[in-house]
Design a protein around this motif. Structure first.
Motif, PDB file in Angstrom:
ATOM      1  N   CYS A 166       0.844  -1.196   0.000  1.00 58.01           N
ATOM      2  CA  CYS A 166       0.000   0.000   0.000  1.00 58.01           C
ATOM      3  C   CYS A 166       0.880   1.247   0.000  1.00 58.01           C
ATOM      4  O   CYS A 166       1.868   1.300   0.734  1.00 58.01           O
ATOM      5  N   PRO A 167       0.547   2.236  -0.822  1.00 61.61           N
ATOM      6  CA  PRO A 167       1.304   3.495  -0.800  1.00 61.61           C
ATOM      7  C   PRO A 167       0.955   4.278   0.459  1.00 61.61           C
ATOM      8  O   PRO A 167      -0.210   4.355   0.853  1.00 61.61           O
ATOM      9  N   VAL A 168       1.982   4.847   1.098  1.00 61.80           N
ATOM     10  CA  VAL A 168       1.762   5.532   2.380  1.00 61.80           C
ATOM     11  C   VAL A 168       2.524   6.840   2.432  1.00 61.80           C
ATOM     12  O   VAL A 168       3.552   7.015   1.773  1.00 61.80           O
ATOM     13  N   GLY A 169       2.006   7.738   3.268  1.00 61.65           N
ATOM     14  CA  GLY A 169       2.702   8.974   3.592  1.00 61.65           C
ATOM     15  C   GLY A 169       3.311   8.868   4.978  1.00 61.65           C
ATOM     16  O   GLY A 169       3.612   7.773   5.463  1.00 61.65           O
ATOM     17  N   ALA A 170       3.464   9.995   5.643  1.00 64.02           N
ATOM     18  CA  ALA A 170       4.074  10.016   6.975  1.00 64.02           C
ATOM     19  C   ALA A 170       3.166   9.321   7.987  1.00 64.02           C
ATOM     20  O   ALA A 170       1.941   9.448   7.936  1.00 64.02           O
ATOM     21  N   TYR A 171       3.773   8.591   8.927  1.00 63.24           N
ATOM     22  CA  TYR A 171       3.021   7.847   9.941  1.00 63.24           C
ATOM     23  C   TYR A 171       2.494   8.792  11.018  1.00 63.24           C
ATOM     24  O   TYR A 171       1.339   8.717  11.410  1.00 63.24           O
ATOM     25  N   TYR A 172       3.352   9.673  11.523  1.00 55.28           N
ATOM     26  CA  TYR A 172       2.942  10.672  12.513  1.00 55.28           C
ATOM     27  C   TYR A 172       3.034  12.062  11.891  1.00 55.28           C
ATOM     28  O   TYR A 172       3.962  12.356  11.141  1.00 55.28           O
ATOM     29  N   THR A 173       2.078  12.904  12.226  1.00 52.32           N
ATOM     30  CA  THR A 173       2.113  14.276  11.724  1.00 52.32           C
ATOM     31  C   THR A 173       2.750  15.231  12.728  1.00 52.32           C
ATOM     32  O   THR A 173       3.056  16.372  12.388  1.00 52.32           O
ATOM     33  N   LYS A 174       2.933  14.778  13.978  1.00 52.47           N
ATOM     34  CA  LYS A 174       3.592  15.595  15.001  1.00 52.47           C
ATOM     35  C   LYS A 174       4.295  14.663  15.983  1.00 52.47           C
ATOM     36  O   LYS A 174       3.956  13.481  16.072  1.00 52.47           O
TER      37      LYS A 174
END
Length: 356
Positions: A166-174
């Motif tokens: 699966c394509p993913v972005g950042a796991y945590y935003t902060k």
């Protein structure tokens, strides 16, 4: 299709779903690629190796792994370099660790040619799904589970191995907030803490939920005997910068041998920075925050790569971690180095990248 020593049947999806995905907005683990690799262990050998459209499985209610927990998995990532080539980060380390988990859980091990053959075949057919937007990648989930239909506490004789992506972005935003867990345990000496088995994660959910209800994001797990020494953090290994040294709990049978963790240790040592792999007490960490000797704390794992923490809650008190200028932090330097390595912007001096 033949991949080295194994023959893999290919059945393509009638229609790709890639146009339905916004690659500039990738939540973690929500969009699944068009295909998956599947293989079955039957009669003592791996067979029925196939790349097929991503779809549901159908199983008996008596499936042994549903009742007795023979289920393990891995997490890894693929990236595109500047030439558009798909690259995997240290895939053989994930294969080795998966077989360590399989042996501990009394499951069939997976030959290298099956693991890598299926992985490469899957990457080739779904290469367009590998994102090239900043902080994004293709998350890869290999998993293995028992498939006997038998109610009895005994190892399954049959297994299914699957890989989907699966394509993913950042796991945590902060930066996450941590609570030190001193009641519940994740693992114990002699147990299965070093294996990536499903039950480890199921057992962590309730204490994590309790911490989240108190305003924290994740737990800092401590040892099962004294609750004195730090083991892991949520789904990550944990690292500290103390007196200019990188300090991290030594791996054991109760701590997962993280591939990202090992990579960071090797990279930081190559920079001439001292690394200590040893027992780390929570009191040492609290003292380090209070006297200024501890300057950074961050998690390391496949999903997050490197994730700095904002605070640590311990015995009813929150300890704010130092605010390090992003450009000056070791965590940022590590993150940038690994990102540049995986996307081909710098030379792969460690020989870690596997091109498809």
């Amino acid at each position: 299709m033949t991949t080295d020593l194994v023959s893999i049947e290919l059945r393509k999806a009638e229609r790709s779903r890639i146009a339905e995905v916004d690659f500039n907005n990738l939540p973690f683990g929500k969009h699944f690629c068009d295909h998956m690799f599947v293989a079955d262990f039957v009669d003592g050998q791996w067979q029925n190796l196939q790349v097929v459209p991503f779809s549901d499985f159908t199983f008996s209610p008596a499936l042994s792994s549903l009742h007795y927990g023979q289920s393990i998995f891995e997490g890894m990532k693929a990236y595109k370099n500047e030439a558009g080539q798909v690259q995997l980060f240290r895939p053989l380390e994930n294969w080795k660790r998966m077989n360590e988990s399989a042996r501990r859980m009394c499951m069939a091990t997976i030959p290298e040619e099956v693991f890598m053959g299926g992985l490469e075949a899957l990457m080739r057919i779904d290469a367009d799904w590998v994102p090239n937007t900043p902080d994004s990648s293709l998350y890869i989930r290999p998993f293995l589970f028992g498939t006997d239909t038998y109610l009895g506490v005994a190892p399954s004789k049959t297994y299914r191995f699957c890989i989907f992506t699966c394509p993913v972005g950042a796991y945590y935003t902060k930066p996450p907030k941590l609570k030190v867990e001193t009641e519940y345990i994740r693992s114990a000496p002699g147990g299965v803490g070093y294996a990536k088995c499903a039950g480890n994660y199921a057992g962590s959910m309730y204490p994590t939920l309790l911490a989240q209800q108190e305003g924290y994001d994740q737990l800092m797990w401590t040892d099962a005997v004294e609750h004195k020494y730090i083991e892991e953090s949520g789904t990550m290994n944990i690292m500290f910068v103390i007196n200019g040294k990188l300090v991290t709990p030594a791996t054991s049978d109760s701590i997962l041998k993280g591939v990202t963790r090992d990579s960071i240790v090797q990279v930081v040592r190559s920079w001439g920075i001292e690394v200590e792999e040893r027992k780390v007490s929570i009191q040492e960490v609290i003292d380090g925050i209070e006297n200024g000797n501890l300057t950074e704390a961050f998690g390391a794992g496949t999903a997050v790569v490197v994730s700095p923490y904002s605070l640590i809650g311990y015995q009813g008190k929150d300890y704010m971690l130092p605010e390090v200028a992003q450009d000056n932090s070791l965590a940022t330097r590590i993150y940038n180095y690994l990102s540049d390595l995986r996307t081909g912007k710098i030379e792969d001096t460690f020989g870690w990248m596997h091109k498809i």
